[in-house]
Design a protein around this motif. Structure first.
Motif, PDB file in Angstrom:
ATOM      1  N   ALA A  16       0.809  -1.210   0.000  1.00  0.00           N
ATOM      2  CA  ALA A  16       0.000   0.000   0.000  1.00  0.00           C
ATOM      3  C   ALA A  16       0.843   1.260   0.000  1.00  0.00           C
ATOM      4  O   ALA A  16       0.305   2.347  -0.106  1.00  0.00           O
ATOM      5  CB  ALA A  16      -0.933  -0.018   1.194  1.00  0.00           C
ATOM      6  N   SER A  42      -2.816  -2.182  -8.182  1.00  0.00           N
ATOM      7  CA  SER A  42      -2.697  -1.695  -6.811  1.00  0.00           C
ATOM      8  C   SER A  42      -4.053  -1.648  -6.125  1.00  0.00           C
ATOM      9  O   SER A  42      -4.160  -2.011  -4.958  1.00  0.00           O
ATOM     10  CB  SER A  42      -2.013  -0.328  -6.779  1.00  0.00           C
ATOM     11  OG  SER A  42      -2.776   0.636  -7.463  1.00  0.00           O
ATOM     12  N   ALA A  43      -5.095  -1.226  -6.828  1.00  0.00           N
ATOM     13  CA  ALA A  43      -6.421  -1.154  -6.215  1.00  0.00           C
ATOM     14  C   ALA A  43      -6.950  -2.535  -5.879  1.00  0.00           C
ATOM     15  O   ALA A  43      -7.561  -2.729  -4.825  1.00  0.00           O
ATOM     16  CB  ALA A  43      -7.392  -0.414  -7.136  1.00  0.00           C
ATOM     17  N   ILE A  46      -5.154  -3.679  -2.779  1.00  0.00           N
ATOM     18  CA  ILE A  46      -5.694  -2.978  -1.615  1.00  0.00           C
ATOM     19  C   ILE A  46      -7.048  -3.568  -1.245  1.00  0.00           C
ATOM     20  O   ILE A  46      -7.346  -3.773  -0.070  1.00  0.00           O
ATOM     21  CB  ILE A  46      -5.788  -1.463  -1.895  1.00  0.00           C
ATOM     22  CG1 ILE A  46      -4.385  -0.877  -2.018  1.00  0.00           C
ATOM     23  CG2 ILE A  46      -6.571  -0.755  -0.795  1.00  0.00           C
ATOM     24  CD1 ILE A  46      -4.347   0.525  -2.574  1.00  0.00           C
ATOM     25  N   VAL A  58      -5.255   4.458   7.654  1.00  0.00           N
ATOM     26  CA  VAL A  58      -4.573   5.318   6.696  1.00  0.00           C
ATOM     27  C   VAL A  58      -3.549   6.138   7.478  1.00  0.00           C
ATOM     28  O   VAL A  58      -3.863   6.690   8.533  1.00  0.00           O
ATOM     29  CB  VAL A  58      -5.587   6.233   5.976  1.00  0.00           C
ATOM     30  CG1 VAL A  58      -4.887   7.169   5.014  1.00  0.00           C
ATOM     31  CG2 VAL A  58      -6.647   5.398   5.262  1.00  0.00           C
ATOM     32  N   ASN A  64      -2.984  11.457   2.263  1.00  0.00           N
ATOM     33  CA  ASN A  64      -3.412  10.305   1.482  1.00  0.00           C
ATOM     34  C   ASN A  64      -4.758   9.828   1.992  1.00  0.00           C
ATOM     35  O   ASN A  64      -5.257  10.293   3.019  1.00  0.00           O
ATOM     36  CB  ASN A  64      -2.364   9.203   1.540  1.00  0.00           C
ATOM     37  CG  ASN A  64      -2.168   8.577   2.911  1.00  0.00           C
ATOM     38  OD1 ASN A  64      -1.951   7.388   3.011  1.00  0.00           O
ATOM     39  ND2 ASN A  64      -2.235   9.334   4.002  1.00  0.00           N
ATOM     40  N   LEU A  66      -8.308   6.845   0.954  1.00  0.00           N
ATOM     41  CA  LEU A  66      -8.947   5.860   0.083  1.00  0.00           C
ATOM     42  C   LEU A  66     -10.386   6.281  -0.176  1.00  0.00           C
ATOM     43  O   LEU A  66     -11.106   6.635   0.763  1.00  0.00           O
ATOM     44  CB  LEU A  66      -8.980   4.490   0.757  1.00  0.00           C
ATOM     45  CG  LEU A  66      -7.755   3.607   0.671  1.00  0.00           C
ATOM     46  CD1 LEU A  66      -7.912   2.388   1.573  1.00  0.00           C
ATOM     47  CD2 LEU A  66      -7.515   3.167  -0.761  1.00  0.00           C
ATOM     48  N   PRO A  96      -7.100   4.642  -4.372  1.00  0.00           N
ATOM     49  CA  PRO A  96      -6.137   5.358  -3.530  1.00  0.00           C
ATOM     50  C   PRO A  96      -6.008   6.810  -3.974  1.00  0.00           C
ATOM     51  O   PRO A  96      -6.039   7.112  -5.155  1.00  0.00           O
ATOM     52  CB  PRO A  96      -4.832   4.594  -3.743  1.00  0.00           C
ATOM     53  CG  PRO A  96      -5.019   3.789  -4.971  1.00  0.00           C
ATOM     54  CD  PRO A  96      -6.469   3.647  -5.233  1.00  0.00           C
ATOM     55  N   LEU A 100      -0.523   6.679  -0.990  1.00  0.00           N
ATOM     56  CA  LEU A 100      -1.187   5.882   0.036  1.00  0.00           C
ATOM     57  C   LEU A 100      -0.225   5.064   0.882  1.00  0.00           C
ATOM     58  O   LEU A 100       0.687   4.423   0.380  1.00  0.00           O
ATOM     59  CB  LEU A 100      -2.212   4.935  -0.604  1.00  0.00           C
ATOM     60  CG  LEU A 100      -3.012   4.093   0.378  1.00  0.00           C
ATOM     61  CD1 LEU A 100      -3.908   4.951   1.238  1.00  0.00           C
ATOM     62  CD2 LEU A 100      -3.833   3.063  -0.372  1.00  0.00           C
TER      63      LEU A 100
END
Length: 187
Positions: A16, A42-43, A46, A58, A64, A66, A96, A100
């Motif tokens: 992340a 990446s998403a 996550i 977070v 940063n 989400l 993100p 992130l």
């Protein structure tokens, strides 16, 4: 005290910590389904973390967050907010924002604080959605994001994300953003 905080925040989730602020969302302005490959990777990773049942938060030391797509709406989890666990098992997609970084809360107190912060972010969005005019809601959410993130980061967030956050159509978000760009060009 600072060294103690640094040690406590060391176990961040390496995946992340990918720099995602520079991803270009080509074709993503009007449709959530057309994402580029780097965003998908990446998403989706996550999303696996969020659905694992683990409590994460977070990183509060970075700009940063989400945007969590859920059914027909979205939620924003900003710095310090808890994510994952039972809160986000129904999450369909995670977008993100910024660079992130997700951390694992070490203590019960950190976890409780992260849940309280998540609730504050939800209340902020709720206040914005109480505005009666859809254009006002979009304008207000844009102002909030522009106060916290740089303009390049905000420009990369798709219209659909802002629309879901405040309960308007993506076309409304696009119209308000286009009008704002025209006004910026005039100045």
């Amino acid at each position: 005290m600072d060294s103690e905080n640094q040690q406590r925040y060391q176990p961040s989730i390496a995946l992340a910590c990918l720099p995602v602020g520079n991803i270009h969302f080509s074709g993503c302005r009007n449709q959530c389904n057309s994402r580029n490959d780097s965003t998908d990777h990446s998403a989706s990773e996550i999303l696996k973390l969020l659905r694992s049942g683990q409590v994460l938060m977070v990183n509060s030391r970075r700009r940063n967050g989400l945007i969590l797509y859920k059914g027909f709406h979205a939620e924003f989890a900003g710095p310090g907010a808890a994510v994952g666990s039972f809160y986000d098992r129904d999450c369909d997609w995670a977008l993100p924002v910024g660079n992130l970084s997700l951390l694992t809360p070490e203590t019960h107190e950190e976890r409780q604080k992260a849940y309280l912060i998540r609730r504050q972010w939800i209340r902020l969005i709720k206040q914005i959605t109480e505005k009666s005019q859809p254009q006002q809601r979009v304008q207000k959410i844009l102002e909030q994001f522009e106060q916290y993130f740089d303009s390049q980061t905000v420009s990369q967030i798709p219209d659909e994300a802002f629309a879901r956050l405040v309960g308007v159509l993506p076309q409304t978000a696009n119209t308000v953003r286009s009008a704002a760009r025209i006004l910026e060009d005039i100045d």
